[in-house]
Scaffold this motif. Structure first.
Motif, PDB file in Angstrom:
ATOM      1  N   TRP A   1      -7.214  -8.719  -1.042  1.00  0.00           N
ATOM      2  CA  TRP A   1      -6.482  -9.494  -0.044  1.00  0.00           C
ATOM      3  C   TRP A   1      -4.975  -9.349  -0.196  1.00  0.00           C
ATOM      4  O   TRP A   1      -4.243  -9.435   0.778  1.00  0.00           O
ATOM      5  N   TRP A   2      -4.503  -9.200  -1.396  1.00  0.00           N
ATOM      6  CA  TRP A   2      -3.061  -9.302  -1.633  1.00  0.00           C
ATOM      7  C   TRP A   2      -2.619  -8.121  -2.484  1.00  0.00           C
ATOM      8  O   TRP A   2      -3.029  -7.978  -3.615  1.00  0.00           O
TER       9      TRP A   2
ATOM     10  N   GLY B   1      -6.111  -4.538  -4.829  1.00  0.00           N
ATOM     11  CA  GLY B   1      -5.326  -5.741  -4.640  1.00  0.00           C
ATOM     12  C   GLY B   1      -5.966  -6.945  -5.295  1.00  0.00           C
ATOM     13  O   GLY B   1      -7.120  -6.901  -5.718  1.00  0.00           O
ATOM     14  N   ARG B   2      -5.181  -8.018  -5.368  1.00  0.00           N
ATOM     15  CA  ARG B   2      -5.734  -9.226  -5.968  1.00  0.00           C
ATOM     16  C   ARG B   2      -6.650  -9.931  -4.980  1.00  0.00           C
ATOM     17  O   ARG B   2      -6.641  -9.644  -3.779  1.00  0.00           O
ATOM     18  N   PHE B   3      -7.453 -10.841  -5.461  1.00  0.00           N
ATOM     19  CA  PHE B   3      -8.427 -11.598  -4.676  1.00  0.00           C
ATOM     20  C   PHE B   3      -9.334 -10.655  -3.884  1.00  0.00           C
ATOM     21  O   PHE B   3      -9.604 -10.864  -2.707  1.00  0.00           O
TER      22      PHE B   3
ATOM     23  N   GLY C   1      -2.047  -4.158  -3.743  1.00  0.00           N
ATOM     24  CA  GLY C   1      -2.973  -3.074  -3.982  1.00  0.00           C
ATOM     25  C   GLY C   1      -2.259  -1.747  -3.975  1.00  0.00           C
ATOM     26  O   GLY C   1      -1.041  -1.673  -4.182  1.00  0.00           O
TER      27      GLY C   1
ATOM     28  N   GLY D   1      -2.802  -5.171   2.168  1.00  0.00           N
ATOM     29  CA  GLY D   1      -3.782  -5.331   1.088  1.00  0.00           C
ATOM     30  C   GLY D   1      -4.412  -4.000   0.747  1.00  0.00           C
ATOM     31  O   GLY D   1      -3.753  -2.972   0.764  1.00  0.00           O
TER      32      GLY D   1
ATOM     33  N   SER E   1       2.341  -7.487  -2.143  1.00  0.00           N
ATOM     34  CA  SER E   1       2.978  -7.834  -3.404  1.00  0.00           C
ATOM     35  C   SER E   1       4.385  -7.244  -3.488  1.00  0.00           C
ATOM     36  O   SER E   1       5.172  -7.645  -4.335  1.00  0.00           O
TER      37      SER E   1
END
Lengths: 107, 765
Positions: free
Chosen positions: B565-566, B560-562, B568, B556, B489
């Motif tokens: 995965w993304w 993290g998101r998902f 964090g 990640g 991110s």
């Protein structure tokens, strides 16, 4: 009686040996020079003897040995002049003509 | 001559970077250095001014100036000590502590250690800007590479249009040595394999040059010109290697790329940051790379010479014709020796040790040389001489190729599981993937699968390395993945292509790596080699696992998101600097082939497929060597491969992304800890080599030194001393009295006369 070639050769050899002995054993430089002169003359006798007994038509007949002898006499005169001059120079430098004291010719 | 303008003038491709190199080294770099000297001189003048002030102010100021240590000299000194120390190759924490302690006791060493510790706590970039001439050098290098790239595309499209060109054209440049029936020619050979390699090399080179513009500007502005000169030189060498039509030329290119690798690994030299546990100095790494590959090159040279002794030629096209009827065992030995060269250059076990250490070089170098091009030269060599392996040497030769590759694949992948240095994970991954290529060459009856994986790997691994360089750049040189996390991110322009490449290498369906890897796995199964099938399949699982471990640790992770995965949590405190366009644009461009290159090998999309294209390169007197390409999704094996990849990705996500399974689940029991230790220490191969060098080679050297000192020196000195003693004795005979000399002369004459008399008188003949 006619002298043979051998007689001259023996005379030359004897004279040469006397000269060689003088040149190697005398301590006086002038005596050494005299020994050398005797050796040269011994050679002259040998040359002239050979020249008169062996005829070589290709060159100048019996003259070959004599011509050589004349050359040697000339060279010996020059040599004697140079050698005496050197002896005088050495005497002036070191007040001696004793060849035993003259030992500079080494490493 | 082929009648095609691109192929007949193929010399243009290496000539363009050569021109750039010559311009750089002989014209522009001197100007660059001259300018820099002037600005440096100005600095000196200011310094002198300050000194005058010091004298005005009295002795105190003067004294303080004298106690300031000469920093350059100290750093130089500590650098030299680092190289001197054999332990430098494996800087274990203990060895490092030892050498630091040793350095502290030397004069000036203590100050150097302080400097080093300062550098550790405040990592800094060398400041300053490249001069205008240095920048010109960079642009010239890029222009030359783009030109070479365009020309290579011309060659490729000519071959796509005209199938006859794929069988190979010899382009004769000139005769190097022509004497006594032996003709060493400088020839280029252009066939389908060459065309593919040309495009791969020039693409990656051009993108790496663009990338380096920004990267080197920050890392080492003073070496800007030099770096581009070496990059151009490397590209020339690699192109010569790829284009050569005979063993002589390929060997020249082979050694030249080795030299460039040496120069570029050691590029950071004394400006490299700090000694660090587990990391050698760049100088030591460069030497290690050079020497280790030299071991393999020795075998390569012997192999070439065996072939030359048999055929009296180096030409690839002529050798097969002249080999018929040669002893197969001899040829098998020769080809295995040629493969030794490939083992060294492509970092296969047991000569793989140099590649992880080569990561001390700048990251663009790792991407270009140690991922995409030079290390693939070994694979290229086997592919180029594949006819000899396959048709003339015994089957053992290709079995050796396949099993060395297979063992290296699983061996390096297992080491990559536990490494924490991002570049080192990628380095072991490269070693492992190169192993795959050799498996592909070894088991298939065609060069298709191996070279196909070479091509896709070049794209996605170059992208991964350039991406890791961008991460290093963002974090100020930090390579430890434990201090990263959540970067996706924060630097998405790097993360997106990186993620695509990670999917590609992991064999996620429809990404490039999936097709090429599936092809190799399918070939092992098709040829009934179940050992290699198991190895390649398991390695595919390991690859997916360690690559996504890298992804989750770096980009990640928790929070993290998902599901991690993304983005964090970021586990360090350093500020993250954003990469400029020159850093992330090459990544984005490389992402295209890294994702889509696989379709070239899929019949459904590309008709005849990559294999049909490149198999034309294997022309023998008997015809084309080649077998039909197996296609994905035609057998159940494909789904097994996909399952292995998914399993690896899933496990990595569970352990490092979502943290459902604790990461230390396996290391809690003693057995797991033991295995972890062995993997962490890379199976102790370096230690074994070090012990071998220390006790084997050094011991042998000591014996040799002893023999030399006692026997050889004894003989030589004895002869000398004897002569001297004899001369000393002889000197006494020289009294200086000439009467003695006269006696000797006449005595000698007498002896001769006596001997003459005896001979004549007794008529001795």
């Amino acid at each position: 009686m006619l002298l043979s070639l051998n007689s001259f050769l023996i005379l030359g050899a004897v004279l040469f040996s006397i000269g060689l002995f003088g040149a190697l054993s005398k301590r006086n430089a002038v005596s050494v020079l005299m020994g050398i002169e005797i050796m040269l003359n011994a050679v002259n006798i040998t040359l002239v003897a050979f020249g008169s007994s062996v005829v070589n038509p290709q060159f100048s007949g019996r003259l070959t040995g004599q011509i050589f002898a004349v050359f040697i006499i000339t060279v010996a005169a020059a040599e004697a002049a140079v050698a005496l001059a050197m002896i005088i120079a050495i005497y002036r430098q070191r007040s001696t003509v004793d060849v035993g004291d003259i030992n500079m010719m080494k490493w | 001559m082929s009648g095609n303008v691109f192929i007949d003038n193929i010399w243009v491709i290496p000539a363009l970077p050569l021109l750039a190199f010559i311009l750089n080294i002989f014209v522009i770099r001197p100007l660059d250095v001259a300018i820099r000297d002037r600005s440096h001189g100005a600095g000196h003048a200011e310094h002198g001014h300050a000194e005058q002030h010091g004298q005005d102010n009295g002795h105190l100021a003067d004294n303080t100036q004298h106690t300031v240590p000469d920093i350059d000299a100290l750093v130089e000194e500590s650098y030299v000590q680092g190289i001197d120390d054999i332990d430098g190759h494996i800087a274990t924490p203990a060895a490092l502590a030892r050498s630091i302690r040793k350095a502290e006791h030397t004069s000036g060493g203590a100050a150097a250690v302080t400097l080093m510790r300062d550098a550790e706590s405040h990592p800094h970039h060398a400041h300053g800007e490249p001069t205008i001439f240095a920048r010109v050098n960079g642009y010239i290098g890029i222009l030359a590479m783009l030109g070479a790239f365009a020309w290579s595309l011309g060659v490729l499209f000519a071959m796509l249009g005209n199938g006859a060109l794929r069988n190979g054209t010899v382009v004769h440049l000139y005769d190097w040595v022509a004497v006594a029936g032996i003709n060493y020619s400088v020839n280029f050979y252009v066939d389908a394999l060459t065309a593919v390699m040309l495009v791969v090399v020039t693409t990656v080179s051009a993108l790496v040059q663009i990338y380096s513009q920004e990267y080197i500007e920050h890392e080492e502005p003073a070496g800007y010109s030099r770096f581009f000169a070496w990059l151009s030189l490397f590209t020339i060498s690699m192109l010569i290697l790829v284009l050569s039509a005979n063993f002589l030329m390929i060997y020249i290119g082979w050694e030249l790329v080795g030299l460039c690798s040496f120069l570029l690994i050691g590029f950071l030299g004394k400006d490299a940051p700090k000694m660090q546990a587990g990391r050698p100095s760049p100088g030591a790494a460069a030497m290690k790379a050079f020497i280790t590959t030299r071991v393999g090159d020795f075998g390569f040279l012997i192999g070439i010479l065996i072939l030359f002794t048999v055929t009296k030629t180096f030409e690839f096209t002529a050798i097969p014709r002249l080999l018929t009827g040669t002893d197969q065992a001899l040829l098998t030995a020769a080809m295995i020796l040629v493969f030794c060269g490939a083992v060294g250059k492509s970092a296969q076990f047991p000569l793989h040790v140099w590649l992880p250490d080569a990561m001390e070089g700048p990251t663009p170098v790792s991407a270009l040389i140690h991922a995409a091009t030079m290390v693939a030269a070994g694979v290229y060599l086997v592919a180029r001489t594949f006819v000899l392996f396959h048709q003339f040497a015994g089957p053992q030769s290709l079995e050796v190729v396949a099993y060395v590759g297979g063992f290296t694949a699983i061996f390096a992948a297992s080491i990559a599981l536990v490494q924490t240095d991002i570049k080192r994970v990628l380095a072991y991954s490269t070693v492992s993937q190169l192993g795959y290529m050799f498996v592909g060459l070894g088991v298939a009856d065609t060069i298709g699968p191996g070279t196909f994986h070479l091509m896709t790997h070049a794209f996605f691994k170059a992208l991964l390395f350039l991406g890791s360089g961008a991460v290093l750049h963002a974090l100020g040189g930090e390579q430890d993945m434990r201090k990263m996390g959540g970067l996706a991110s924060r630097i998405p322009q790097v993360a997106i292509p990186f993620l695509l490449a990670t999917f590609s290498i992991s064999g996620f369906p429809f990404f490039a790596g999936f097709f090429s890897k599936d092809e190799i796995i399918a070939q092992t199964l098709q040829h009934g080699d179940y050992v290699l099938y198991a190895i390649t399949l398991f390695t595919a699982f390991l690859t997916a696992f360690y690559m996504f471990r890298l992804w989750f640790l770096t980009f990640g992770g928790e929070g993290g998101r998902f599901g991690g995965w993304w983005g964090g949590q970021y586990r360090d405190t350093r500020t993250i600097s954003q990469p400029g366009i020159r850093l992330w644009l090459p990544l984005a461009i490389l992402a295209v082939p890294a994702v889509f290159a696989g379709f070239l090998g899929w019949n459904v999309v590309s008709g005849g497929g990559f294999n049909a294209f490149i198999s034309a390169a294997n022309v023998t007197p008997a015809g084309i060597v080649g077998a039909a390409f197996d296609n994905p999704f035609t057998s159940g094996a494909t789904y097994v491969g996909i399952a292995a990849a998914f399993l690896g990705i899933g496990l990595a996500w569970a352990m490092y992304g979502a943290r459902i399974i604790p990461a230390n689940v396996l290391t809690r029991n003693p057995l797991g800890r033991g295995i972890y230790q062995v993997l962490w220490n890379k199976f102790y191969v370096d230690e074994v080599y070090l012990a071998f060098i220390r006790f084997g080679i050094m011991g042998l050297s000591r014996i040799a030194v002893g023999f030399d000192r006692l026997v050889i020196d004894g003989i030589l000195n004895g002869v000398g001393n004897g002569v001297v003693a004899f001369g000393r004795g002889l000197r006494r005979s020289e009294s200086g009295r000439m009467q003695n000399y006269g006696a000797a002369i006449f005595g000698g004459a007498l002896v001769i006369a006596a001997a003459f008399f005896v001979v004549v008188y007794f008529n001795i003949k």
